[in-house]
Design a protein around this motif. Structure first.
Motif, mmCIF file in Angstrom:
data_model
loop_
_atom_site.group_PDB
_atom_site.id
_atom_site.type_symbol
_atom_site.label_atom_id
_atom_site.label_comp_id
_atom_site.label_asym_id
_atom_site.label_seq_id
_atom_site.Cartn_x
_atom_site.Cartn_y
_atom_site.Cartn_z
ATOM 1 N N SER A 267 0.838 -1.205 0.000
ATOM 2 C CA SER A 267 0.000 0.000 0.000
ATOM 3 C C SER A 267 0.874 1.256 0.000
ATOM 4 C CB SER A 267 -0.968 0.001 1.183
ATOM 5 O OG SER A 267 -0.291 0.175 2.406
ATOM 6 N N LEU A 268 1.997 1.209 0.695
ATOM 7 C CA LEU A 268 2.927 2.343 0.703
ATOM 8 C C LEU A 268 3.448 2.613 -0.706
ATOM 9 C CD1 LEU A 268 4.707 4.485 2.012
ATOM 10 C CD2 LEU A 268 6.289 2.670 2.667
ATOM 11 N N LYS A 269 3.824 1.568 -1.413
ATOM 12 C CA LYS A 269 4.332 1.729 -2.784
ATOM 13 C C LYS A 269 3.263 2.329 -3.693
ATOM 14 C CE LYS A 269 7.890 -1.839 -2.696
ATOM 15 N NZ LYS A 269 8.356 -3.113 -3.268
ATOM 16 N N THR A 270 2.033 1.857 -3.551
ATOM 17 C CA THR A 270 0.930 2.375 -4.363
ATOM 18 C C THR A 270 0.702 3.856 -4.088
ATOM 19 O OG1 THR A 270 -0.132 0.212 -4.425
ATOM 20 C CG2 THR A 270 -1.541 2.123 -4.865
ATOM 21 N N GLU A 271 0.650 4.222 -2.813
ATOM 22 C CA GLU A 271 0.397 5.617 -2.440
ATOM 23 C C GLU A 271 1.558 6.524 -2.815
ATOM 24 O OE1 GLU A 271 -2.633 6.790 -1.482
ATOM 25 O OE2 GLU A 271 -3.162 4.720 -1.933
ATOM 26 N N ALA A 272 2.779 6.043 -2.695
ATOM 27 C CA ALA A 272 3.955 6.836 -3.079
ATOM 28 C C ALA A 272 3.905 7.145 -4.577
ATOM 29 C CB ALA A 272 5.241 6.104 -2.717
ATOM 30 N N LYS A 273 3.519 6.157 -5.371
ATOM 31 C CA LYS A 273 3.422 6.363 -6.819
ATOM 32 C C LYS A 273 2.356 7.411 -7.144
ATOM 33 C CE LYS A 273 2.983 3.981 -11.178
ATOM 34 N NZ LYS A 273 1.858 3.509 -11.913
ATOM 35 N N LYS A 274 1.201 7.302 -6.492
ATOM 36 C CA LYS A 274 0.126 8.281 -6.715
ATOM 37 C C LYS A 274 0.589 9.689 -6.322
ATOM 38 C CE LYS A 274 -3.762 5.159 -5.749
ATOM 39 N NZ LYS A 274 -4.827 4.905 -4.758
ATOM 40 N N THR A 275 1.293 9.776 -5.200
ATOM 41 C CA THR A 275 1.776 11.071 -4.713
ATOM 42 C C THR A 275 2.778 11.671 -5.691
ATOM 43 O OG1 THR A 275 1.408 10.374 -2.441
ATOM 44 C CG2 THR A 275 2.904 12.231 -2.769
ATOM 45 N N TYR A 276 3.711 10.849 -6.161
ATOM 46 C CA TYR A 276 4.707 11.330 -7.123
ATOM 47 C C TYR A 276 4.021 11.833 -8.396
ATOM 48 C CZ TYR A 276 8.267 11.583 -10.628
ATOM 49 O OH TYR A 276 9.059 12.051 -11.650
ATOM 50 N N GLU A 277 3.078 11.057 -8.918
ATOM 51 C CA GLU A 277 2.386 11.440 -10.151
ATOM 52 C C GLU A 277 1.594 12.739 -9.962
ATOM 53 O OE1 GLU A 277 0.198 7.881 -11.091
ATOM 54 O OE2 GLU A 277 1.961 6.930 -12.005
ATOM 55 N N PHE B 138 -3.050 19.789 -7.822
ATOM 56 C CA PHE B 138 -3.103 20.262 -6.441
ATOM 57 C C PHE B 138 -4.089 19.492 -5.573
ATOM 58 C CE2 PHE B 138 -1.470 24.145 -8.580
ATOM 59 C CZ PHE B 138 -0.237 24.170 -7.961
ATOM 60 N N ASP B 139 -5.253 19.174 -6.110
ATOM 61 C CA ASP B 139 -6.231 18.428 -5.314
ATOM 62 C C ASP B 139 -5.655 17.083 -4.889
ATOM 63 O OD1 ASP B 139 -8.130 20.449 -5.466
ATOM 64 O OD2 ASP B 139 -9.037 19.627 -7.288
ATOM 65 N N ALA B 140 -5.012 16.388 -5.807
ATOM 66 C CA ALA B 140 -4.408 15.086 -5.487
ATOM 67 C C ALA B 140 -3.211 15.260 -4.557
ATOM 68 C CB ALA B 140 -4.010 14.349 -6.757
ATOM 69 N N ILE B 141 -2.421 16.305 -4.781
ATOM 70 C CA ILE B 141 -1.285 16.570 -3.885
ATOM 71 C C ILE B 141 -1.796 16.745 -2.460
ATOM 72 C CG2 ILE B 141 0.487 18.260 -3.246
ATOM 73 C CD1 ILE B 141 0.836 18.791 -6.294
ATOM 74 N N PHE B 142 -2.809 17.563 -2.293
ATOM 75 C CA PHE B 142 -3.340 17.836 -0.959
ATOM 76 C C PHE B 142 -3.974 16.600 -0.337
ATOM 77 C CE2 PHE B 142 -3.954 22.541 -2.304
ATOM 78 C CZ PHE B 142 -2.597 22.773 -2.150
ATOM 79 N N GLU B 143 -4.596 15.776 -1.160
ATOM 80 C CA GLU B 143 -5.204 14.537 -0.669
ATOM 81 C C GLU B 143 -4.139 13.596 -0.099
ATOM 82 O OE1 GLU B 143 -7.140 10.636 -2.722
ATOM 83 O OE2 GLU B 143 -7.841 12.573 -3.474
ATOM 84 N N HIS B 144 -2.938 13.633 -0.649
ATOM 85 C CA HIS B 144 -1.860 12.739 -0.217
ATOM 86 C C HIS B 144 -0.914 13.375 0.798
ATOM 87 C CE1 HIS B 144 -3.171 10.749 -3.942
ATOM 88 N NE2 HIS B 144 -2.860 9.662 -3.267
#
Length: 191
Positions: free
Chosen positions: A26-36, A43-49
């Motif tokens: 789950s950490l790997k998945t979330e890190a990838k989403k955050t990087y993207e 910004f919305d996705a950045i703030f969500e993560h």
């Protein structure tokens, strides 16, 4: 009896190993989403993560304005270049009922100046030092610096995040991290 105890210990070890693997997954998945999200300036996705305590220091709207000002102003414009992040995940550590993991990744950007640069060599060295950039090149024809570096995020999962991984960029000075977490956490994570 000894066989039952050995079997229980083996099952317990497998269970703990499986929990860790799922957590790392789950950490790997979330890190990838955050990087993207960051690479695409979503910004919305950045703030969500983002780890929520960051917004106690800098409210979301103010942070968005700061990003906008930093990315394009009267002196220069910055463009993030999506690259393969080549993540390196540190050990997941439990500190004071919070889970942490230091995550390193590759980053790249261009910085185009609006006026011709007279001291590009000095600025190249400044970028290398201040940003701890691995590779900084200057293209005089376009008045643009290309910057490649390793960046660090701190992943946090705790009660505040409902045990979901959220992230905090580790600025080179560590100021933001120090405003949110105590010295014990800083020491145990190796900062």
């Amino acid at each position: 009896m000894k066989n039952r105890i050995a079997l229980l210990l083996l099952l317990a070890a497998s269970f703990v190993s499986e929990l860790y693997a799922q957590d790392l997954a789950s950490l790997k998945t979330e890190a990838k989403k955050t990087y993207e999200a960051s690479a695409n300036l979503n910004f919305d996705a950045i703030f969500e993560h983002t780890y929520p305590k960051v917004f106690d220091i800098v409210p979301k709207e103010q942070m968005k304005e700061m990003f906008d000002q930093m990315m394009a102003n009267e002196n220069f414009s910055i463009k993030l270049i999506p690259v393969a992040p080549n993540f390196k995940f540190g050990e997941i550590k439990k500190i004071d009922n919070k889970f942490f993991c230091v995550v390193e990744h590759d980053n790249a950007m261009t910085m185009k100046f609006n006026k011709p640069m007279e001291n590009a060599e000095n600025l190249t060295e400044t970028f290398k030092t201040s940003m701890k950039a691995d590779d900084v090149t200057y293209d005089k024809a376009t008045n643009t610096f290309s910057i490649k570096m390793r960046s660090t995020m701190i992943a946090v999962a705790d009660e505040l995040t409902k045990n979901k991984w959220k992230f905090l960029n580790n600025d080179k000075s560590g100021q933001l991290f120090s405003m949110i977490f105590n010295e014990k956490t800083k020491t145990e994570l190796g900062f």
